[in-house]
Write a protein that holds these residues in place. Structure first.
Motif, PDB file in Angstrom:
ATOM      1  N   UNK A 135       0.823  -1.217   0.000  1.00  0.00           N
ATOM      2  CA  UNK A 135       0.000   0.000   0.000  1.00  0.00           C
ATOM      3  C   UNK A 135       0.856   1.266   0.000  1.00  0.00           C
ATOM      4  N   UNK A 136       2.150   1.126   0.215  1.00  0.00           N
ATOM      5  CA  UNK A 136       3.019   2.296   0.374  1.00  0.00           C
ATOM      6  C   UNK A 136       3.425   2.911  -0.958  1.00  0.00           C
ATOM      7  N   UNK A 137       3.802   2.058  -1.897  1.00  0.00           N
ATOM      8  CA  UNK A 137       4.306   2.550  -3.179  1.00  0.00           C
ATOM      9  C   UNK A 137       3.483   1.998  -4.341  1.00  0.00           C
ATOM     10  N   UNK A 138       3.245   2.843  -5.337  1.00  0.00           N
ATOM     11  CA  UNK A 138       2.606   2.410  -6.582  1.00  0.00           C
ATOM     12  C   UNK A 138       3.385   2.993  -7.749  1.00  0.00           C
ATOM     13  N   UNK A 139       3.299   2.330  -8.884  1.00  0.00           N
ATOM     14  CA  UNK A 139       4.116   2.692 -10.045  1.00  0.00           C
ATOM     15  C   UNK A 139       3.257   2.699 -11.302  1.00  0.00           C
ATOM     16  N   UNK A 140       3.547   3.637 -12.202  1.00  0.00           N
ATOM     17  CA  UNK A 140       2.906   3.679 -13.518  1.00  0.00           C
ATOM     18  C   UNK A 140       3.895   3.168 -14.559  1.00  0.00           C
ATOM     19  N   UNK A 141       3.444   2.232 -15.385  1.00  0.00           N
ATOM     20  CA  UNK A 141       4.253   1.715 -16.484  1.00  0.00           C
ATOM     21  C   UNK A 141       3.578   2.013 -17.808  1.00  0.00           C
ATOM     22  N   UNK A 142       4.356   2.453 -18.801  1.00  0.00           N
ATOM     23  CA  UNK A 142       3.795   2.838 -20.099  1.00  0.00           C
ATOM     24  C   UNK A 142       4.521   2.126 -21.236  1.00  0.00           C
ATOM     25  N   UNK A 143       3.741   1.680 -22.200  1.00  0.00           N
ATOM     26  CA  UNK A 143       4.262   1.083 -23.430  1.00  0.00           C
ATOM     27  C   UNK A 143       3.799   1.972 -24.577  1.00  0.00           C
ATOM     28  N   UNK A 144       4.737   2.737 -25.148  1.00  0.00           N
ATOM     29  CA  UNK A 144       4.393   3.681 -26.213  1.00  0.00           C
ATOM     30  C   UNK A 144       4.726   3.041 -27.550  1.00  0.00           C
ATOM     31  N   UNK A 145       3.702   2.612 -28.236  1.00  0.00           N
ATOM     32  CA  UNK A 145       3.881   1.976 -29.531  1.00  0.00           C
ATOM     33  C   UNK A 145       3.653   2.945 -30.672  1.00  0.00           C
ATOM     34  N   UNK A 146       3.484   2.413 -31.855  1.00  0.00           N
ATOM     35  CA  UNK A 146       3.273   3.260 -33.022  1.00  0.00           C
ATOM     36  C   UNK A 146       1.795   3.487 -33.294  1.00  0.00           C
ATOM     37  N   UNK A 147       0.918   2.748 -32.591  1.00  0.00           N
ATOM     38  CA  UNK A 147      -0.515   2.912 -32.787  1.00  0.00           C
ATOM     39  C   UNK A 147      -1.261   3.329 -31.529  1.00  0.00           C
ATOM     40  N   UNK A 148      -0.732   2.955 -30.358  1.00  0.00           N
ATOM     41  CA  UNK A 148      -1.426   3.318 -29.131  1.00  0.00           C
ATOM     42  C   UNK A 148      -0.449   3.436 -27.965  1.00  0.00           C
ATOM     43  N   UNK A 149      -0.976   3.945 -26.859  1.00  0.00           N
ATOM     44  CA  UNK A 149      -0.228   4.046 -25.606  1.00  0.00           C
ATOM     45  C   UNK A 149      -0.921   3.158 -24.587  1.00  0.00           C
ATOM     46  N   UNK A 150      -0.194   2.187 -24.064  1.00  0.00           N
ATOM     47  CA  UNK A 150      -0.726   1.316 -23.023  1.00  0.00           C
ATOM     48  C   UNK A 150      -0.176   1.795 -21.691  1.00  0.00           C
ATOM     49  N   UNK A 151      -1.045   1.962 -20.713  1.00  0.00           N
ATOM     50  CA  UNK A 151      -0.642   2.457 -19.402  1.00  0.00           C
ATOM     51  C   UNK A 151      -1.191   1.541 -18.321  1.00  0.00           C
ATOM     52  N   UNK A 152      -0.332   1.159 -17.373  1.00  0.00           N
ATOM     53  CA  UNK A 152      -0.784   0.346 -16.248  1.00  0.00           C
ATOM     54  C   UNK A 152      -0.365   1.008 -14.939  1.00  0.00           C
ATOM     55  N   UNK A 153      -1.131   0.739 -13.895  1.00  0.00           N
ATOM     56  CA  UNK A 153      -0.785   1.148 -12.541  1.00  0.00           C
ATOM     57  C   UNK A 153      -0.624  -0.114 -11.719  1.00  0.00           C
TER      58      UNK A 153
END
Length: 412
Positions: free
Chosen positions: A82-100
């Motif tokens: 519960x202390x730390x959270x992270x955002x990860x992004x995959x930037x492709x040529x057609x879309x941007x995928x984002x996860x938390x």
């Protein structure tokens, strides 16, 4: 207030012994103080002192009692998810995928945003910041506990500066991703090539855990690789390590987005598979795709090709197998150069599973120089299309969990 607490926590985490303890807790899930002392070879009083500091900072917490070996049951320690959270992004040529995710890499939120047809540096940066803002607004987690943003970007990436030097599938240069995101959100930002990010993700969370030498291949609209050597991510001298999609397979082959001819990705990437299929149908080859698309070949996708192949379409099965053979040639070259213990394949094309994997394995077994090389383990990524985004998360966790005394150089 929380941000100041987190910054103090980062400094606490960065000493060598604390980092060593945290990594063991992360890897084991839950562990006793005595077991930590045994594994780290630190004295029990030292472990107790460091654990006390980490507990006070709420980086770790105490959990259920462990199994007793005859005396009092030990209290186990685990990371405070519960202390730390992270955002990860995959930037492709057609879309941007984002996860938390939380600190253990569990995905809590997931979004995919399409990119406009025509993209500039400014519009791409705007789309990236909008994606981050959107996922922050769409969560009940306190934004102050989101400690960093990791970005996996296709093409040539200056990981030290956090700049996309060249994104060939978008034809963009010198995009200051790190600078813009840090200014907008005031948190740690790490930017890496998508294939290398994927390799780090597999090392931390996936099918590369415990393997000191492996290569991850990201096969989507392009083809990239993340090379792990002696347990460390290899960058090379000029940030182009792992660009195997631009390995020339046929000097007289099709023109690639990089400007060269006959690159591997012109034969085995997602767009190459789609283009080849449409070409064969236009030449008169029968395919179930004509029915599936209502005769509109422009609506042919990789997903439809896979569906048709699974339904027994000979053309589609043959094209996927052909792409597998080209990938097998590329991987054979890679094996002869790097000689990894394991190769992990992810990205959109990997969704074809055995339809493409069987051809890859067969080609390597036919072409590699020695029997051990021919039997190099080749498996699918644990994360599929989320492999790069999970790798982006690992970029931040590696920053948090690795002490300055144990960080690796960017080039071996």
């Amino acid at each position: 207030m929380v941000k100041n607490l987190l910054r103090g926590s980062f400094k606490l985490m960065k000493s060598m012994n604390r980092s060593l303890i945290l990594n063991i807790i992360r890897e084991r899930g839950s562990i006793s103080r005595a077991e930590i002392a045994k594994l780290t070879k630190l004295t029990p009083p030292t472990v107790s002192s460091l654990v006390k500091e980490l507990l006070q900072a709420e980086i770790i917490i105490e959990t259920n009692l462990g199994e007793s070996s005859g005396g009092r049951k030990p209290t186990l320690l685990t990371l405070n998810s519960e202390m730390f959270h992270v955002i990860g992004m995959d930037i492709g040529s057609q879309n941007i995928k984002t996860i938390l995710t939380n600190i253990n890499g569990a995905i809590l939120k997931h979004s995919v945003v399409p990119l406009p047809a025509q993209v500039t540096n400014d519009t791409l940066l705007s789309a990236i910041t909008d994606s981050v803002r959107s996922i922050l607004e769409d969560t009940e987690i306190d934004e102050e506990k989101v400690v960093g943003i990791g970005v996996g970007m296709h093409g040539i990436v200056d990981a030290d500066q956090g700049i996309s030097v060249f994104a060939p599938n978008l034809n963009l240069h010198n995009i200051p991703i790190k600078e813009v995101l840090e200014e907008q959100f005031g948190m740690i930002v790490k930017v890496e090539n998508d294939g290398r990010a994927m390799g780090l993700g597999e090392l931390w969370f996936g099918n590369g855990a415990g393997i000191d030498s492996f290569v991850c291949i990201n096969v989507g609209r392009g083809i990239g690789a993340g090379i792990i050597m002696n347990g460390r991510l290899y960058h090379g001298s000029h940030y182009i390590s792992g660009e195997i999609g631009h390995m020339v397979i046929d000097i007289d082959g099709p023109r690639c987005t990089c400007g060269n001819y006959g690159c591997l990705q012109t034969f085995a990437s997602g767009p190459a598979i789609v283009d080849r299929t449409k070409k064969e149908i236009r030449l008169g080859q029968f395919s179930l795709l004509s029915e599936l698309t209502g005769g509109d070949l422009e609506s042919v996708t990789g997903e439809l090709i896979y569906q048709a192949a699974m339904d027994g379409d000979t053309l589609c099965r043959g094209i996927l197998q052909r792409a597998g053979r080209y990938l097998g040639v590329g991987l054979t070259n890679l094996i002869h150069t790097v000689n990894p213990r394991r190769i992990i394949i992810g990205g959109g094309v990997s969704n074809a599973g055995d339809l493409i994997m069987d051809s890859i394995v067969e080609t390597v077994s036919q072409r590699a120089l020695t029997r051990p090389a021919q039997e190099t383990e080749i498996i699918l990524s644990k994360f599929g299309e989320d492999a790069t985004a999970m790798g982006a998360v690992a970029l931040i966790l590696a920053e948090l969990f690795t002490s300055r005394n144990t960080e690796t150089a960017s080039a071996l």
